[in-house]
Design a protein around this motif. Sequence first.
Motif, mmCIF file in Angstrom:
data_model
loop_
_atom_site.group_PDB
_atom_site.id
_atom_site.type_symbol
_atom_site.label_atom_id
_atom_site.label_comp_id
_atom_site.label_asym_id
_atom_site.label_seq_id
_atom_site.Cartn_x
_atom_site.Cartn_y
_atom_site.Cartn_z
ATOM 1 N N GLY A 175 30.248 43.046 12.050
ATOM 2 C CA GLY A 175 29.546 43.445 13.259
ATOM 3 C C GLY A 175 29.636 42.451 14.396
ATOM 4 O O GLY A 175 30.694 41.898 14.702
ATOM 5 N N ILE A 176 28.488 42.230 15.040
ATOM 6 C CA ILE A 176 28.427 41.356 16.209
ATOM 7 C C ILE A 176 28.850 39.938 15.852
ATOM 8 O O ILE A 176 29.581 39.281 16.602
ATOM 9 C CB ILE A 176 27.003 41.367 16.797
ATOM 10 N N GLY A 177 28.408 39.444 14.715
ATOM 11 C CA GLY A 177 28.750 38.083 14.315
ATOM 12 C C GLY A 177 30.240 37.885 14.141
ATOM 13 O O GLY A 177 30.810 36.886 14.604
ATOM 14 N N LEU A 178 30.890 38.833 13.477
ATOM 15 C CA LEU A 178 32.336 38.727 13.282
ATOM 16 C C LEU A 178 33.066 38.826 14.612
ATOM 17 O O LEU A 178 34.023 38.077 14.863
ATOM 18 C CB LEU A 178 32.816 39.820 12.329
ATOM 19 N N ALA A 179 32.632 39.737 15.482
ATOM 20 C CA ALA A 179 33.272 39.858 16.800
ATOM 21 C C ALA A 179 33.153 38.557 17.581
ATOM 22 O O ALA A 179 34.116 38.117 18.230
ATOM 23 C CB ALA A 179 32.645 41.012 17.578
ATOM 24 N N ALA A 180 31.980 37.922 17.524
ATOM 25 C CA ALA A 180 31.801 36.650 18.227
ATOM 26 C C ALA A 180 32.667 35.561 17.611
ATOM 27 O O ALA A 180 33.291 34.771 18.336
ATOM 28 C CB ALA A 180 30.329 36.245 18.204
ATOM 29 N N ALA A 181 32.708 35.510 16.284
ATOM 30 C CA ALA A 181 33.511 34.491 15.610
ATOM 31 C C ALA A 181 34.984 34.622 15.980
ATOM 32 O O ALA A 181 35.671 33.627 16.263
ATOM 33 C CB ALA A 181 33.332 34.606 14.097
ATOM 34 N N PRO A 210 21.511 54.916 29.757
ATOM 35 C CA PRO A 210 22.111 55.412 30.999
ATOM 36 C C PRO A 210 23.631 55.338 31.014
ATOM 37 O O PRO A 210 24.292 56.198 31.609
ATOM 38 C CB PRO A 210 21.504 54.505 32.069
ATOM 39 N N ALA A 211 24.208 54.350 30.342
ATOM 40 C CA ALA A 211 25.668 54.239 30.296
ATOM 41 C C ALA A 211 26.300 55.338 29.459
ATOM 42 O O ALA A 211 27.522 55.517 29.484
ATOM 43 C CB ALA A 211 26.083 52.870 29.767
ATOM 44 N N GLY A 212 25.489 56.055 28.684
ATOM 45 C CA GLY A 212 25.969 57.211 27.951
ATOM 46 C C GLY A 212 26.697 56.932 26.657
ATOM 47 O O GLY A 212 27.346 57.827 26.100
ATOM 48 N N ARG A 213 26.599 55.705 26.153
ATOM 49 C CA ARG A 213 27.294 55.361 24.910
ATOM 50 C C ARG A 213 26.667 54.131 24.277
ATOM 51 O O ARG A 213 25.858 53.437 24.907
ATOM 52 C CB ARG A 213 28.765 55.078 25.193
ATOM 53 N N PHE A 214 27.047 53.879 23.037
ATOM 54 C CA PHE A 214 26.704 52.617 22.396
ATOM 55 C C PHE A 214 27.632 51.530 22.943
ATOM 56 O O PHE A 214 28.767 51.795 23.347
ATOM 57 C CB PHE A 214 26.902 52.712 20.890
ATOM 58 N N GLY A 215 27.144 50.295 22.934
ATOM 59 C CA GLY A 215 28.007 49.181 23.271
ATOM 60 C C GLY A 215 28.900 48.820 22.098
ATOM 61 O O GLY A 215 28.730 49.309 20.978
ATOM 62 N N THR A 216 29.867 47.952 22.345
ATOM 63 C CA THR A 216 30.758 47.483 21.283
ATOM 64 C C THR A 216 30.418 46.039 20.923
ATOM 65 O O THR A 216 29.908 45.288 21.768
ATOM 66 C CB THR A 216 32.228 47.548 21.717
ATOM 67 N N PRO A 217 30.698 45.629 19.687
ATOM 68 C CA PRO A 217 30.480 44.225 19.315
ATOM 69 C C PRO A 217 31.232 43.261 20.226
ATOM 70 O O PRO A 217 30.738 42.176 20.537
ATOM 71 C CB PRO A 217 31.009 44.167 17.881
ATOM 72 N N GLU A 218 32.417 43.679 20.679
ATOM 73 C CA GLU A 218 33.219 42.805 21.539
ATOM 74 C C GLU A 218 32.549 42.584 22.894
ATOM 75 O O GLU A 218 32.635 41.491 23.470
ATOM 76 C CB GLU A 218 34.616 43.394 21.723
#
Length: 249
Positions: A17-23, A210-218
């Motif tokens: 998830g977010i941790g792997l994307a940040a790493a 409002p942006a109409g979607r989920f964000g991405t881990p990146e």
Amino acid sequence: MNRFDNQTVLVTGGSSGIGLAAAKAYAAEGARVVITGRDEQALARARDDIGHGAIALRNDAGSVAEARRLAEALQAQGLELDAVFINAGVARFAPFAEVSESLWDDTFAANVKGPYFQIQALAPLLRPGAAIVINGSINAHIGMPNSSVYAASKAALISLAKTLSAELLPRGARVNVVSPGPISTPLYGKLGLDAATLQATAAAIQAQVPAGRFGTPEELASTVLHLSARESAFIVGAELIVDGGMSTL
């Protein structure tokens, strides 16, 4: 641009998830990355995925003893830290009437007590100018039903960023928070919901963005790196919300 050349960065909960994307983002910009997690197989896969000499260490984010052991393991390898992303935690949801003491204790252990004492244990390893980024949540702000314990734990982390900044800044370290809204990560598959309920829940959440979607881990990782880099040296004790406008409604 390699903003993290010759730097060492720790990402807790860095195997997915977010941790792997940040790493991966840190490594792509020159950092030597250390990740932690509880699943040794997931850690091994993530280490190979990150590359660039990444180090993977098994660690339970909710244990004070493990927090100290992690600092000792880093010190034993002669590692000092230029940035830390405190990302590991749990998300458990229940209606107020059904919240148990164990749910409360497990959530606050992983999301507040563990991170607090992890930062305490790591403080002697921080190089001058080091940055700590804590993963918060917009749940601390929006009053979403069934999230009372999780939201309270994240609100505590946001408060900690301010007070720890005041204490650590004289030592040359600063603390900030990135608070994500709904991000497409494996977290949503760990909520214990059947497929139909999970799909309906995701659709209901997306309708509030409002942006109409989920964000991405990146996308979240890019904010984490900004807060970690020297370019943000004048940002101290702040919270950056990355939620596609969800908390503005």
